[in-house]
Write a protein that holds these residues in place. Structure first.
Motif, PDB file in Angstrom:
ATOM      1  N   PHE A   1     -13.175 -18.113  41.748  1.00  0.00           N
ATOM      2  CA  PHE A   1     -14.544 -18.621  41.752  1.00  0.00           C
ATOM      3  C   PHE A   1     -15.226 -18.091  40.487  1.00  0.00           C
ATOM      4  O   PHE A   1     -15.321 -16.885  40.293  1.00  0.00           O
ATOM      5  CB  PHE A   1     -15.291 -18.118  42.993  1.00  0.00           C
ATOM      6  CG  PHE A   1     -16.680 -18.676  43.150  1.00  0.00           C
ATOM      7  CD1 PHE A   1     -17.750 -18.179  42.407  1.00  0.00           C
ATOM      8  CD2 PHE A   1     -16.929 -19.703  44.040  1.00  0.00           C
ATOM      9  CE1 PHE A   1     -19.024 -18.680  42.551  1.00  0.00           C
ATOM     10  CE2 PHE A   1     -18.212 -20.213  44.200  1.00  0.00           C
ATOM     11  CZ  PHE A   1     -19.265 -19.708  43.452  1.00  0.00           C
ATOM     12  N   LEU A   2     -15.677 -18.998  39.616  1.00  0.00           N
ATOM     13  CA  LEU A   2     -16.375 -18.591  38.404  1.00  0.00           C
ATOM     14  C   LEU A   2     -17.883 -18.612  38.650  1.00  0.00           C
ATOM     15  O   LEU A   2     -18.447 -19.623  39.053  1.00  0.00           O
ATOM     16  CB  LEU A   2     -16.014 -19.507  37.231  1.00  0.00           C
ATOM     17  CG  LEU A   2     -14.560 -19.460  36.769  1.00  0.00           C
ATOM     18  CD1 LEU A   2     -14.380 -20.280  35.500  1.00  0.00           C
ATOM     19  CD2 LEU A   2     -14.097 -18.020  36.536  1.00  0.00           C
ATOM     20  N   PHE A   3     -18.516 -17.487  38.389  1.00  0.00           N
ATOM     21  CA  PHE A   3     -19.920 -17.249  38.700  1.00  0.00           C
ATOM     22  C   PHE A   3     -20.659 -17.082  37.376  1.00  0.00           C
ATOM     23  O   PHE A   3     -20.540 -16.057  36.709  1.00  0.00           O
ATOM     24  CB  PHE A   3     -19.993 -15.984  39.561  1.00  0.00           C
ATOM     25  CG  PHE A   3     -21.332 -15.630  40.140  1.00  0.00           C
ATOM     26  CD1 PHE A   3     -21.662 -16.030  41.430  1.00  0.00           C
ATOM     27  CD2 PHE A   3     -22.239 -14.862  39.425  1.00  0.00           C
ATOM     28  CE1 PHE A   3     -22.874 -15.652  41.997  1.00  0.00           C
ATOM     29  CE2 PHE A   3     -23.446 -14.483  39.986  1.00  0.00           C
ATOM     30  CZ  PHE A   3     -23.773 -14.888  41.271  1.00  0.00           C
ATOM     31  N   GLY A   4     -21.403 -18.103  36.954  1.00  0.00           N
ATOM     32  CA  GLY A   4     -22.053 -18.073  35.652  1.00  0.00           C
ATOM     33  C   GLY A   4     -23.338 -17.258  35.656  1.00  0.00           C
ATOM     34  O   GLY A   4     -24.187 -17.419  36.530  1.00  0.00           O
ATOM     35  N   VAL A   5     -23.483 -16.368  34.669  1.00  0.00           N
ATOM     36  CA  VAL A   5     -24.685 -15.545  34.535  1.00  0.00           C
ATOM     37  C   VAL A   5     -25.169 -15.579  33.082  1.00  0.00           C
ATOM     38  O   VAL A   5     -24.426 -15.951  32.177  1.00  0.00           O
ATOM     39  CB  VAL A   5     -24.432 -14.079  34.959  1.00  0.00           C
ATOM     40  CG1 VAL A   5     -24.003 -14.006  36.417  1.00  0.00           C
ATOM     41  CG2 VAL A   5     -23.370 -13.420  34.069  1.00  0.00           C
ATOM     42  N   GLU A   6     -26.422 -15.179  32.878  1.00  0.00           N
ATOM     43  CA  GLU A   6     -26.978 -15.072  31.528  1.00  0.00           C
ATOM     44  C   GLU A   6     -26.588 -13.728  30.932  1.00  0.00           C
ATOM     45  O   GLU A   6     -26.790 -12.687  31.565  1.00  0.00           O
ATOM     46  CB  GLU A   6     -28.499 -15.196  31.576  1.00  0.00           C
ATOM     47  CG  GLU A   6     -29.017 -16.514  32.124  1.00  0.00           C
ATOM     48  CD  GLU A   6     -28.794 -17.688  31.175  1.00  0.00           C
ATOM     49  OE1 GLU A   6     -28.390 -17.450  30.012  1.00  0.00           O
ATOM     50  OE2 GLU A   6     -29.016 -18.835  31.603  1.00  0.00           O
ATOM     51  N   ARG A   7     -26.043 -13.743  29.731  1.00  0.00           N
ATOM     52  CA  ARG A   7     -25.599 -12.478  29.150  1.00  0.00           C
ATOM     53  C   ARG A   7     -26.769 -11.532  28.909  1.00  0.00           C
ATOM     54  O   ARG A   7     -26.608 -10.305  28.988  1.00  0.00           O
ATOM     55  CB  ARG A   7     -24.790 -12.709  27.871  1.00  0.00           C
ATOM     56  CG  ARG A   7     -25.553 -13.164  26.659  1.00  0.00           C
ATOM     57  CD  ARG A   7     -24.655 -13.138  25.425  1.00  0.00           C
ATOM     58  NE  ARG A   7     -23.600 -14.145  25.503  1.00  0.00           N
ATOM     59  CZ  ARG A   7     -22.409 -13.997  24.941  1.00  0.00           C
ATOM     60  NH1 ARG A   7     -22.107 -12.902  24.297  1.00  0.00           N
ATOM     61  NH2 ARG A   7     -21.500 -14.958  25.027  1.00  0.00           N
ATOM     62  N   GLU A   8     -27.968 -12.054  28.635  1.00  0.00           N
ATOM     63  CA  GLU A   8     -29.128 -11.191  28.421  1.00  0.00           C
ATOM     64  C   GLU A   8     -29.483 -10.388  29.670  1.00  0.00           C
ATOM     65  O   GLU A   8     -30.125  -9.348  29.582  1.00  0.00           O
ATOM     66  CB  GLU A   8     -30.332 -12.025  27.985  1.00  0.00           C
ATOM     67  CG  GLU A   8     -30.222 -12.639  26.611  1.00  0.00           C
ATOM     68  CD  GLU A   8     -29.353 -13.890  26.591  1.00  0.00           C
ATOM     69  OE1 GLU A   8     -29.027 -14.374  25.481  1.00  0.00           O
ATOM     70  OE2 GLU A   8     -29.000 -14.404  27.683  1.00  0.00           O
ATOM     71  N   ASP A   9     -29.054 -10.888  30.830  1.00  0.00           N
ATOM     72  CA  ASP A   9     -29.351 -10.214  32.101  1.00  0.00           C
ATOM     73  C   ASP A   9     -28.273  -9.215  32.514  1.00  0.00           C
ATOM     74  O   ASP A   9     -28.572  -8.260  33.248  1.00  0.00           O
ATOM     75  CB  ASP A   9     -29.486 -11.239  33.230  1.00  0.00           C
ATOM     76  CG  ASP A   9     -30.675 -12.153  33.052  1.00  0.00           C
ATOM     77  OD1 ASP A   9     -31.577 -11.821  32.261  1.00  0.00           O
ATOM     78  OD2 ASP A   9     -30.701 -13.217  33.696  1.00  0.00           O
ATOM     79  N   GLU A  10     -27.025  -9.431  32.059  1.00  0.00           N
ATOM     80  CA  GLU A  10     -25.937  -8.676  32.695  1.00  0.00           C
ATOM     81  C   GLU A  10     -24.822  -8.187  31.771  1.00  0.00           C
ATOM     82  O   GLU A  10     -23.918  -7.503  32.239  1.00  0.00           O
ATOM     83  CB  GLU A  10     -25.290  -9.542  33.788  1.00  0.00           C
ATOM     84  CG  GLU A  10     -26.249  -9.985  34.869  1.00  0.00           C
ATOM     85  CD  GLU A  10     -25.538 -10.503  36.103  1.00  0.00           C
ATOM     86  OE1 GLU A  10     -24.443  -9.995  36.414  1.00  0.00           O
ATOM     87  OE2 GLU A  10     -26.079 -11.410  36.743  1.00  0.00           O
ATOM     88  N   PHE A  11     -24.877  -8.504  30.477  1.00  0.00           N
ATOM     89  CA  PHE A  11     -23.704  -8.203  29.666  1.00  0.00           C
ATOM     90  C   PHE A  11     -24.101  -7.580  28.332  1.00  0.00           C
ATOM     91  O   PHE A  11     -24.454  -8.257  27.381  1.00  0.00           O
ATOM     92  CB  PHE A  11     -22.905  -9.495  29.434  1.00  0.00           C
ATOM     93  CG  PHE A  11     -21.546  -9.284  28.819  1.00  0.00           C
ATOM     94  CD1 PHE A  11     -20.686  -8.299  29.289  1.00  0.00           C
ATOM     95  CD2 PHE A  11     -21.115 -10.078  27.771  1.00  0.00           C
ATOM     96  CE1 PHE A  11     -19.434  -8.111  28.727  1.00  0.00           C
ATOM     97  CE2 PHE A  11     -19.858  -9.911  27.205  1.00  0.00           C
ATOM     98  CZ  PHE A  11     -19.015  -8.917  27.678  1.00  0.00           C
ATOM     99  N   ALA A  12     -24.060  -6.233  28.293  1.00  0.00           N
ATOM    100  CA  ALA A  12     -24.375  -5.487  27.076  1.00  0.00           C
ATOM    101  C   ALA A  12     -23.302  -4.431  26.844  1.00  0.00           C
ATOM    102  O   ALA A  12     -23.478  -3.260  27.190  1.00  0.00           O
ATOM    103  CB  ALA A  12     -25.747  -4.839  27.188  1.00  0.00           C
ATOM    104  N   PRO A  13     -22.164  -4.826  26.279  1.00  0.00           N
ATOM    105  CA  PRO A  13     -21.060  -3.871  26.068  1.00  0.00           C
ATOM    106  C   PRO A  13     -21.427  -2.772  25.072  1.00  0.00           C
ATOM    107  O   PRO A  13     -22.189  -2.998  24.129  1.00  0.00           O
ATOM    108  CB  PRO A  13     -19.935  -4.752  25.513  1.00  0.00           C
ATOM    109  CG  PRO A  13     -20.326  -6.154  25.841  1.00  0.00           C
ATOM    110  CD  PRO A  13     -21.819  -6.177  25.834  1.00  0.00           C
ATOM    111  N   VAL A  14     -20.875  -1.582  25.304  1.00  0.00           N
ATOM    112  CA  VAL A  14     -21.025  -0.461  24.372  1.00  0.00           C
ATOM    113  C   VAL A  14     -19.625  -0.142  23.857  1.00  0.00           C
ATOM    114  O   VAL A  14     -18.891   0.638  24.459  1.00  0.00           O
ATOM    115  CB  VAL A  14     -21.655   0.762  25.059  1.00  0.00           C
ATOM    116  CG1 VAL A  14     -21.841   1.895  24.057  1.00  0.00           C
ATOM    117  CG2 VAL A  14     -22.987   0.395  25.695  1.00  0.00           C
ATOM    118  N   LYS A  15     -19.253  -0.787  22.775  1.00  0.00           N
ATOM    119  CA  LYS A  15     -17.881  -0.667  22.259  1.00  0.00           C
ATOM    120  C   LYS A  15     -17.824  -0.142  20.829  1.00  0.00           C
ATOM    121  O   LYS A  15     -16.944   0.642  20.489  1.00  0.00           O
ATOM    122  CB  LYS A  15     -17.182  -2.037  22.316  1.00  0.00           C
ATOM    123  CG  LYS A  15     -16.962  -2.578  23.718  1.00  0.00           C
ATOM    124  CD  LYS A  15     -16.221  -3.903  23.684  1.00  0.00           C
ATOM    125  CE  LYS A  15     -15.983  -4.457  25.065  1.00  0.00           C
ATOM    126  NZ  LYS A  15     -15.048  -3.631  25.859  1.00  0.00           N
TER     127      LYS A  15
END
Length: 408
Positions: free
Chosen positions: A329-343
């Motif tokens: 099941f692919l669950f689409g989200v806004e990256r501004e809300d949930e995706f901030a990698p520290v790499k």
């Protein structure tokens, strides 16, 4: 000297040293569409289902935290890194406090497993002890190490150091399923009545730990697993994307996608091959048992190890679990809300970019709550006050400014 399975290593060496390059032209690659969760009419039902599962004690969290902060210039576990927030919260602290927020709402703690590596295991536990486990119930948290596998010299013999000890390397993030079972943590989950396990990496500063809506979406779908995805920034963004490969879900790395497929668009101009992988997943407990009992494929890499060039390192990849399970099941989200990698130390996916994204999101939450804010200021809000922007007001802001809400 540590014991190693020489026969197994010989088998891997024989398999990969004789392996010929094969073409993937015959692979049938098709888009794997997804809907944005915020726009889905089922969202409210998913959230209600997820919250009920938490109250039943049916949800656990699993963090992959075997990495060091060396790329960030930090000598220690990446999860213990202070990446620049006004509160000086580490990535571990953020994850702990977000889970504690959910646990408080559910009326019971959430079982949390953290997979370390032999490189950072003792330091990780020390970090938690130094901070009194951030207030987390110690009976509901378990640490265990990921597996290691001896590297081989170019001729296939085990690599040893100057003391004659075998040189081992982590067996890949796909080894997390085997380590979960071997450590007894999978049984621990089952004993506690867990039915769904949220899995993520340590290095996402915006990860919504065990998101109830995400959990509820998988529960209602009847599918074995789910993944959060984001729209690609553009066709050239170097991110793995979910697609259908020979009828099964798979994550295609940027280098594995042809220019033709990468740039293919729909009638409205959107990318056909979208769905960037965020490293946030949910598995049914039965799916984890199935994966742990069936060995995922091994992959080989030729690298310099301990100063010896062209050594063999063998790994398993977490992403190979998806074609094995067959559906997702692919669950689409806004990256501004949930995706901030520290790499990276600087630039994209760096501490600076992650702090800015978190600050922008938290400012937005306050604006939605009609709080009067200073122009140009960013804000950090403690997870003890809100999980995703709820329970904020001018009164809360005035009371917590400098204590649970910080300007920067």
């Amino acid at each position: 000297m540590a014991q190693i399975d020489l026969e197994f290593l010989k088998k891997l060496y024989a398999e990969f040293s004789n392996k010929k390059e094969t073409t993937s032209a015959a692979d049938k690659i098709q888009p794997l569409p997804f809907n944005m969760a915020d726009e889905d009419q089922r969202r409210e039902m998913w959230t209600e289902t997820g919250n009920l599962l938490f109250k039943q004690g049916s949800v656990a969290a699993f963090t992959l935290a075997g990495g060091q902060g060396s790329r960030l210039g930090f000598d220690g576990p990446k999860g213990a890194y202070d990446f620049g927030l006004p509160s000086h919260a580490t990535l571990f602290r953020l994850q702990a406090r977000r889970l504690m927020n959910l646990g408080a709402k559910a009326g019971k703690p959430i079982p949390w497993a953290i997979m370390t590596s032999p490189l950072n295991h003792s330091e990780t536990i020390q970090h938690f002890e130094d901070h009194s486990y951030f207030g987390y119930n110690r009976d509901y948290i378990r640490f265990f190490e990921q597996g290691m596998l001896c590297a081989l010299r170019p001729d296939g013999t085990p690599l040893t150091d100057e003391n004659g000890d075998y040189v081992e390397a982590p067996d890949g993030n796909g080894g997390c399923f085997r380590a979960l079972a071997k450590s007894g943590t999978l049984a621990w989950f089952i004993e506690k009545g867990v039915r769904f396990v949220f899995l993520c990496n340590i290095d996402n500063a915006l990860v919504k730990m065990a998101d109830p809506t995400f959990i509820g979406a998988l529960a209602g779908s009847g599918l074995p697993c789910a993944a959060k995805v984001v729209h690609k920034k553009n066709a050239a963004e170097k991110v793995g994307i979910f697609a259908s490969k020979n009828g099964k879900p798979a994550v295609l790395e940027y280098s594995d996608v042809s220019d033709e497929l990468r740039n293919k668009t729909n009638a409205d101009g959107s990318l056909q091959f979208d769905g960037g992988n965020t490293g946030m997943y949910v598995f049914r407990i039965d799916s984890l048992r199935k994966i742990a009992s069936q060995e995922l494929p091994w992959h080989a890499a030729r690298k310099t190890v301990s100063g010896v060039a062209d050594c063999w390192k063998f790994e398993q990849f977490l992403l190979d679990a998806f074609p094995f399970l067959g559906k997702i099941f692919l669950f689409g989200v806004e990256r501004e809300d949930e995706f901030a990698p520290v790499k990276n130390a600087t630039g994209n996916d760096s501490p600076e970019s992650a702090c800015k994204m978190l600050g922008n999101l938290h400012r937005y939450w306050l604006e939605q709550a009609k709080v009067k804010l200073k122009a140009g200021k960013l804000y950090e809000i403690s997870p003890r006050l809100t999980y995703a922007g709820e329970n904020l007001s001018q009164e809360v802001f005035d009371r917590e400014l400098g204590r649970g809400i910080f300007e920067f």
